[in-house]
Design a protein around this motif. Structure first.
Motif, PDB file in Angstrom:
ATOM      1  N   LYS A  17      60.246  62.960  79.072  1.00 55.36           N
ATOM      2  CA  LYS A  17      60.196  64.111  78.437  1.00 55.36           C
ATOM      3  C   LYS A  17      61.397  65.135  78.767  1.00 55.36           C
ATOM      4  O   LYS A  17      61.377  65.325  79.788  1.00 55.36           O
ATOM      5  N   LYS A  21      61.713  68.997  73.509  1.00 56.93           N
ATOM      6  CA  LYS A  21      60.912  68.496  72.336  1.00 56.93           C
ATOM      7  C   LYS A  21      60.999  67.263  72.142  1.00 56.93           C
ATOM      8  O   LYS A  21      60.399  66.216  71.457  1.00 56.93           O
ATOM      9  N   LEU A  22      61.857  66.367  72.994  1.00 53.04           N
ATOM     10  CA  LEU A  22      62.297  65.079  72.776  1.00 53.04           C
ATOM     11  C   LEU A  22      61.225  64.222  73.976  1.00 53.04           C
ATOM     12  O   LEU A  22      61.051  64.660  75.118  1.00 53.04           O
ATOM     13  N   GLN A  23      60.917  62.974  73.774  1.00 50.75           N
ATOM     14  CA  GLN A  23      60.214  62.179  74.464  1.00 50.75           C
ATOM     15  C   GLN A  23      60.889  60.818  74.493  1.00 50.75           C
ATOM     16  O   GLN A  23      61.593  60.526  73.622  1.00 50.75           O
ATOM     17  N   LYS A  69      60.808  62.145  68.810  1.00 53.38           N
ATOM     18  CA  LYS A  69      60.165  63.244  68.528  1.00 53.38           C
ATOM     19  C   LYS A  69      59.221  62.892  67.356  1.00 53.38           C
ATOM     20  O   LYS A  69      59.283  62.450  66.691  1.00 53.38           O
ATOM     21  N   ARG A 119      56.510  59.985  63.481  1.00 54.55           N
ATOM     22  CA  ARG A 119      57.020  59.908  64.926  1.00 54.55           C
ATOM     23  C   ARG A 119      58.461  59.490  64.407  1.00 54.55           C
ATOM     24  O   ARG A 119      58.711  58.467  63.788  1.00 54.55           O
TER      25      ARG A 119
END
Length: 166
Positions: A106, A109-111, A150, A156
């Motif tokens: 992470k 806000k990005l995973q 995201k 998703r």
């Protein structure tokens, strides 16, 4: 095939095969060059023969850390025309693939952010007669990829940028 792992850090797989094919259909290069308005081109003819394919694929991934993986793969294929006792034309060349991958779970806000670099080396096809060879010499390709995910309310979003054949 065989696969397994060592302490959940080193993963490996080996696939070996032998296949005999009756009435294998292939394009066979002829000893003729045809002149057209676009230039001179080799002539090919569809032919049938009994063939055998022998090969193996080996793959291994080493999980160096929780975020960093190293992968290596090797593919070997040998095709043979049993009727005419000749190598089969246009069998894929043996090739070697390597990949380095770094993952960040992470960031803001990005995973599942992932950075990847890979390289493929394609060997010269040695299992041919000189009269069958129309293939370019060995070559190597490099690829790069960056990806992330995201969450958008119920959806998703998977985003990536990839460059191949560099």
């Amino acid at each position: 095939s065989i696969n397994g792992n060592v302490k959940n850090r080193l993963f490996f797989e080996g696939l070996f095969y032998y296949q005999k094919i009756d009435n294998y259909i292939f394009l066979n290069p002829q000893d003729e060059i045809r002149l057209t308005i676009r230039g001179a081109f080799p002539v090919f003819k569809y032919e049938q023969t009994d063939a055998q394919l022998i090969g193996f694929d080996l793959a291994s991934t080493y999980r160096a850390t929780e975020r960093f993986n190293i992968t290596g793969k090797y593919s070997y294929l040998d095709g043979y025309d049993l009727k005419n006792r000749l190598p089969l034309v246009y069998m894929p060349s043996n090739n070697l693939y390597a990949e380095l991958k770094y993952q960040i779970p992470k960031l803001g806000k990005l995973q599942n952010i992932e950075f990847q670099i890979n390289s493929r080396f394609v060997f010269e096809q040695k299992n041919l007669l000189s009269s069958q060879d129309f293939v370019s010499p060995p070559y190597s390709l490099v690829g790069l990829k960056v990806s992330a995910e995201k969450q958008l309310s119920k959806f998703r979003l998977n985003m990536f940028v990839r460059a191949e054949n560099l």
